[in-house]
Motif scaffolding. Sequence first.
Motif, short mmCIF file in Angstrom:
data_model
loop_
_atom_site.label_atom_id
_atom_site.label_comp_id
_atom_site.label_asym_id
_atom_site.label_seq_id
_atom_site.Cartn_x
_atom_site.Cartn_y
_atom_site.Cartn_z
N VAL A 17 32.57 15.89 23.72
CA VAL A 17 31.37 14.86 22.53
C VAL A 17 29.75 15.44 23.56
O VAL A 17 29.98 14.46 24.69
N VAL A 18 28.87 15.02 23.00
CA VAL A 18 27.88 15.62 23.24
C VAL A 18 27.00 14.22 22.68
O VAL A 18 27.16 14.63 21.15
N CYS A 19 26.17 13.82 23.34
CA CYS A 19 25.17 12.69 22.50
C CYS A 19 23.45 13.78 22.75
O CYS A 19 23.42 13.34 24.18
N GLY A 20 23.44 13.23 21.47
CA GLY A 20 22.00 13.82 21.65
C GLY A 20 21.42 15.21 21.23
O GLY A 20 22.52 16.19 21.64
N LEU A 21 20.46 15.51 20.20
CA LEU A 21 20.94 17.04 19.65
C LEU A 21 19.80 17.22 19.88
O LEU A 21 18.58 17.86 18.56
N GLY A 22 18.75 17.54 20.66
CA GLY A 22 17.90 17.50 21.41
C GLY A 22 17.88 19.45 22.09
O GLY A 22 18.93 19.64 20.97
N PRO A 23 17.20 20.13 21.88
CA PRO A 23 16.94 21.44 22.59
C PRO A 23 18.33 21.51 23.07
O PRO A 23 19.54 22.89 23.48
N ALA A 24 18.47 20.92 23.98
CA ALA A 24 19.55 20.91 25.63
C ALA A 24 21.11 20.05 25.26
O ALA A 24 22.09 21.42 25.36
N GLY A 25 21.04 19.36 24.31
CA GLY A 25 22.01 19.10 23.77
C GLY A 25 23.20 19.61 22.81
O GLY A 25 24.19 19.95 22.83
N ARG A 26 22.28 20.33 22.19
CA ARG A 26 22.55 21.08 20.81
C ARG A 26 22.84 22.64 20.95
O ARG A 26 24.22 22.90 20.67
N ALA A 27 22.46 23.03 22.21
CA ALA A 27 22.69 24.08 23.12
C ALA A 27 24.40 24.34 23.88
O ALA A 27 25.47 24.99 23.94
N LEU A 28 24.81 23.08 24.34
CA LEU A 28 26.44 22.00 24.57
C LEU A 28 26.99 22.38 23.95
O LEU A 28 27.61 23.23 23.32
N ALA A 29 25.98 21.93 22.71
CA ALA A 29 27.63 21.87 21.60
C ALA A 29 27.59 23.10 20.78
O ALA A 29 28.98 23.07 20.88
N HIS A 30 26.46 23.93 21.32
CA HIS A 30 26.81 24.63 20.32
C HIS A 30 27.15 25.86 20.40
O HIS A 30 29.05 26.84 20.62
N ARG A 31 28.02 26.05 22.25
CA ARG A 31 28.04 27.44 23.20
C ARG A 31 29.35 26.45 23.11
O ARG A 31 30.78 27.40 22.99
N GLY A 32 29.81 25.10 23.43
CA GLY A 32 31.08 25.04 23.03
C GLY A 32 31.96 24.97 21.80
O GLY A 32 33.04 25.60 22.52
N LEU A 33 30.97 25.34 20.82
CA LEU A 33 31.86 25.71 19.37
C LEU A 33 32.14 27.25 19.91
O LEU A 33 33.20 27.52 19.51
#
Length: 380
Positions: A17-33
């Motif tokens: 679970v990633v809280c926050g979708l700025g560049p850092a959060g979105r990058a983390l979620a994207h790489r998790g996927l």
Amino acid sequence: MRIPARPHGRGVTADLVVCGLGPAGRALAHRGLAHGLAVTVIDPAPQRRWTATYAAWADELPDWLPPEAIAATVPRPMAWGTRAHQLDRRYVVLNTARLQTSLSLSGAQIIADHAVEVSPRRVTVASGGSLAARVIDARGLTRSPTRAEQTAYGVIVNAERGAGLDPLFMDWRADNGAQPDETPSFLYAVPLDDERMLLEETCLAGRPAVTGSRLRMRLHHRLRARGVRLTGAEPVEQVRFPLQGGHPGPHRFGAAGGFLHPATGYSVAAALAAADAVVAGQDVWTPAARIVHYLRSAGLRALLALPPADLPLFFDMFFELPAAAQHAYLSGRTDLTGTVDAMRTLFSVLPWRLRRRVGPATLGIPVPSRGRRGSAMMEQ
């Protein structure tokens, strides 16, 4: 490693679970996927478009970032203290819209809500639901009067109007109308693409930082002095964010997790580069990384302690360091030897009057203020 999750009342389960979708959060979620994890993201406005300009040194970016995310490349940008320095390192400006699009969230479960209680294994949202999983907080930093900030005011001009300006990593020359005792600012000038250029007056660090309205006046003054005429219809970019407050650790990411460089304000490239390791559960905060972060925080204290009129001279000394020393201080997170060598070498070449201020400030010893900056600016 997949961590089983329990439903939170909406039928949602997740490995991450990633809280926050700025560049850092979105990058983390994207790489998790990309690594096959079941990812849930929580953000109050997950569809909002980014408007800031992001840039990086080309050698900082991970191989997985698609080339179309790069809008412009400056092979050897210029920096000015009191004199010119050409930096032998490629600098890239990212295409904000393409960067955001390239960090696809296809396949993620998206919750449009505020995360209000965040712990390493559970997050509760404002609507009352909760989710148990591996949770990473990437919500950025909150502003506070006790935290130094970076501020900037910029305009976007067509390439023809900015043709007389070289790409500038930073330009501290005194033609912006600021008084000698005021918190200083520099000109940042970079191409956004083949047709547009960003011209931005930036306060690198201040507590308090220079206001946007004051930076606007300085920018217009500086551009008039250099023969660049504005129409008043140019698109505007304004920036304001804290440089302090990040806490290194495995459960925070991006600026909130200490990935922001305290003495420069850069964070996006560091977050992109570390995303895969964080997704894999690796410890990215090794002892060396923590000490480097601490040393760079000390570097911010040194910047805040300098008399305003001496900042251009300080950066003359910095940009005359060997390229390897500049690289070690400006980039990466784990080069402890390089960071120490860069700081030690810089200190050795500073004039004695600056050493007397930089040394104590780096060690956390309060330094008497000068000019209009205020004694609070010397304290961490």
